[in-house]
Design a protein around this motif. Structure first.
Motif, PDB file in Angstrom:
ATOM      1  N   LEU A  26      -1.639  -2.441  12.264  1.00 54.53           N
ATOM      2  CA  LEU A  26      -0.751  -3.228  13.133  1.00 54.53           C
ATOM      3  C   LEU A  26       0.670  -2.949  12.650  1.00 54.53           C
ATOM      4  N   TYR A  27       1.566  -2.680  13.598  1.00 52.44           N
ATOM      5  CA  TYR A  27       2.971  -2.481  13.228  1.00 52.44           C
ATOM      6  C   TYR A  27       3.797  -3.642  13.768  1.00 52.44           C
ATOM      7  N   LEU A  28       4.605  -4.182  12.892  1.00 58.28           N
ATOM      8  CA  LEU A  28       5.492  -5.289  13.241  1.00 58.28           C
ATOM      9  C   LEU A  28       6.926  -4.857  13.008  1.00 58.28           C
ATOM     10  N   ASP A  86       0.817  -1.218   0.000  1.00 55.89           N
ATOM     11  CA  ASP A  86       0.000   0.000   0.000  1.00 55.89           C
ATOM     12  C   ASP A  86       0.850   1.268   0.000  1.00 55.89           C
ATOM     13  N   HIS A  87       1.833   1.389   0.905  1.00 58.96           N
ATOM     14  CA  HIS A  87       2.559   2.666   0.961  1.00 58.96           C
ATOM     15  C   HIS A  87       3.918   2.534   1.634  1.00 58.96           C
ATOM     16  N   PHE A  88       4.694   3.602   1.441  1.00 63.89           N
ATOM     17  CA  PHE A  88       5.976   3.763   2.137  1.00 63.89           C
ATOM     18  C   PHE A  88       5.801   4.887   3.158  1.00 63.89           C
ATOM     19  N   VAL A 109      -5.372   6.741   0.588  1.00 64.64           N
ATOM     20  CA  VAL A 109      -4.883   7.863   1.396  1.00 64.64           C
ATOM     21  C   VAL A 109      -3.427   8.185   1.106  1.00 64.64           C
ATOM     22  N   HIS A 110      -2.611   7.190   0.843  1.00 66.16           N
ATOM     23  CA  HIS A 110      -1.223   7.543   0.548  1.00 66.16           C
ATOM     24  C   HIS A 110      -0.448   6.442  -0.154  1.00 66.16           C
ATOM     25  N   ASP A 111       0.542   6.896  -0.907  1.00 63.03           N
ATOM     26  CA  ASP A 111       1.612   6.048  -1.425  1.00 63.03           C
ATOM     27  C   ASP A 111       2.900   6.341  -0.663  1.00 63.03           C
ATOM     28  N   HIS A 132      10.713   4.598   7.693  1.00 56.14           N
ATOM     29  CA  HIS A 132       9.893   4.323   8.883  1.00 56.14           C
ATOM     30  C   HIS A 132       9.193   2.987   8.709  1.00 56.14           C
ATOM     31  N   HIS A 133       8.470   2.814   7.613  1.00 57.16           N
ATOM     32  CA  HIS A 133       7.886   1.488   7.358  1.00 57.16           C
ATOM     33  C   HIS A 133       7.447   1.311   5.910  1.00 57.16           C
ATOM     34  N   VAL A 134       7.256   0.074   5.582  1.00 51.67           N
ATOM     35  CA  VAL A 134       6.581  -0.327   4.350  1.00 51.67           C
ATOM     36  C   VAL A 134       5.258  -0.935   4.792  1.00 51.67           C
ATOM     37  N   ALA A 135       4.158  -0.561   4.135  1.00 48.36           N
ATOM     38  CA  ALA A 135       2.838  -1.044   4.547  1.00 48.36           C
ATOM     39  C   ALA A 135       2.219  -1.924   3.471  1.00 48.36           C
ATOM     40  N   PHE A 136       1.619  -3.009   3.931  1.00 45.23           N
ATOM     41  CA  PHE A 136       0.842  -3.892   3.074  1.00 45.23           C
ATOM     42  C   PHE A 136      -0.609  -3.838   3.520  1.00 45.23           C
ATOM     43  N   ILE A 176       7.154  -3.048   9.520  1.00 44.26           N
ATOM     44  CA  ILE A 176       6.155  -3.369   8.506  1.00 44.26           C
ATOM     45  C   ILE A 176       4.787  -3.069   9.081  1.00 44.26           C
ATOM     46  N   GLU A 177       3.980  -2.339   8.348  1.00 47.50           N
ATOM     47  CA  GLU A 177       2.605  -2.087   8.780  1.00 47.50           C
ATOM     48  C   GLU A 177       1.644  -2.956   7.994  1.00 47.50           C
ATOM     49  N   ILE A 178       0.690  -3.532   8.683  1.00 47.11           N
ATOM     50  CA  ILE A 178      -0.411  -4.234   8.041  1.00 47.11           C
ATOM     51  C   ILE A 178      -1.635  -3.361   8.264  1.00 47.11           C
TER      52      ILE A 178
HETATM   53 FE   FE2 Z   1       1.583   3.582   7.365  1.00 45.99          FE
END
Ligand code: FE2
Ligand code: 4SX
Length: 347
Positions: free
Chosen positions: A248-250, A147-149, A191-193, A205-209, A258-260
């Protein structure tokens, strides 16, 4: 005359350097359930169930954890040329890479952006099987797509301006009268890339799926608990104020975050309004007012520049978000009348 910005479609893949590929494979494949598109002795190419491009995550063995690069898909092969011209016109370090420089990805251009991140723009990519309806392969925590960085930068306003110059819309911001503390920007209709978090940077900070349903986020928590791997959970599950997403942040075995994420909202109309959050609104990060664990504000992954070497960090000149709320938004020594926690009426 300003060069034309490339027509960017979306955040497409990240390449992370990991120190133990087997441990990373356990986390991203065995626990998170990502699909292995290709596997080499020192690299894994992974995708989520709805994805038909070769990968959305590359894990490559290295001596120290780092973000090697972020990659955006552009709308056509010609937009790779447009991207090269745009970044060369900004006098930024830019290199053209041949098809196959990254397995499964066609000809691309890589740039070291003004914040110090190595960012790639590509169009051609190998198509592979899409498992959207391969329900027999989905675990209870089926991840649908990248989903986003989210990146950490010392100057959020400057990074915000760089991305709006690339044609990104601004969906949400956290601010007060003096500063912009965080921003969320998009090209695809969500909402975001890319999101910008104030702090020492450049850091990832994170990569989100994204999953399609909240219960899939919760299932990851149950899986980690049953594996006695609950220590991989850093923050959440919960509901974001900004983006409205369930999150959820892992932390992976190398500490990469990594964010889910699921259930944000549509931003595809041309007049999509920007939502402005006051930095003292306790609901902005966790809509239910939950405190944010200090590590979430303070820790991020090292970033490699275009030359593959770790980027030196620059600190913000203005006070960061965690400085203007109580401690790190709930865990604060400066709480005047509490025991180190922010009380609901405090901001
Ligand atoms: Fe995020
Ligand atoms: O914590 S925030 O509500 O600001 C937030 C919103 C959306 C995100 O993707 C995120 O990582 C964090």
């Amino acid at each position: 005359m300003n060069a034309q910005a490339p027509d960017i479609v979306r955040a497409a893949y990240a390449e992370l350097v990991v120190t133990d590929l087997a441990a990373a494979r356990w986390f991203y494949v065995d626990v998170l359930g990502l699909v292995v598109t290709a596997e080499e002795p020192d690299a894994l190419y992974l995708r989520a169930f709805e994805e038909y491009l070769h990968h959305s995550l590359v894990l490559r063995t290295g001596s120290a954890p780092a973000l090697a690069r972020l990659a955006y898909r552009v709308r056509s092969p010609r937009e790779v040329d447009t991207a090269e011209a745009y970044f060369r016109a900004l006098d930024l370090p830019t290199e053209r890479v041949a098809a196959g420089a990254t397995r499964g990805i066609g000809e691309a251009v890589r740039v070291e952006d003004p914040m110090g991140f190595c960012v790639e723009f590509f169009y051609e990519a190998t198509h592979v099987e899409r498992f959207t309806q391969a329900y027999h392969r989905h675990g209870g925590n089926a991840i649908a797509r990248i989903d986003h960085f989210n990146v950490m930068v010392p100057d959020v306003q400057a990074a915000n301006d760089h991305y709006t110059g690339l044609g990104f819309g601004v969906s949400e911001q956290i601010e007060d009268a003096e500063h912009l503390y965080a921003a969320w920007l998009y090209r695809k209709s969500t909402v975001h890339d890319i999101a910008l978090t104030g702090g020492d940077g450049p850091r990832l900070h994170h990569v989100a799926f994204a999953t399609n349903e909240r219960h899939q986020v919760l299932h990851i928590c149950d899986v980690l608990g049953s594996l006695r791997a609950e220590h991989h959970i850093e923050r959440g599950p919960g509901r974001h104020g900004v983006s409205n997403a369930f999150y959820l942040y892992l932390r992976d075995p190398d500490g990469h975050r990594i964010e889910i994420y699921t259930s944000d909202y549509y931003t595809g109309d041309p007049d999509n309004p920007t939502i402005h959050w006051d930095v003292h609104d306790n609901r902005r990060r966790s809509y239910w007012g939950h405190a944010v664990v200090p590590s979430w504000y303070s820790e991020g992954s090292t970033v490699l520049g275009l030359d593959g070497t770790p980027q030196p960090l620059t600190s913000p000149t203005d006070p960061g978000e965690a400085a203007v709320t109580i401690g790190a938004d709930g865990f604060g020594e400066r709480v005047p009348d509490g025991e180190g926690f922010k009380l609901g009426h405090q901001s």
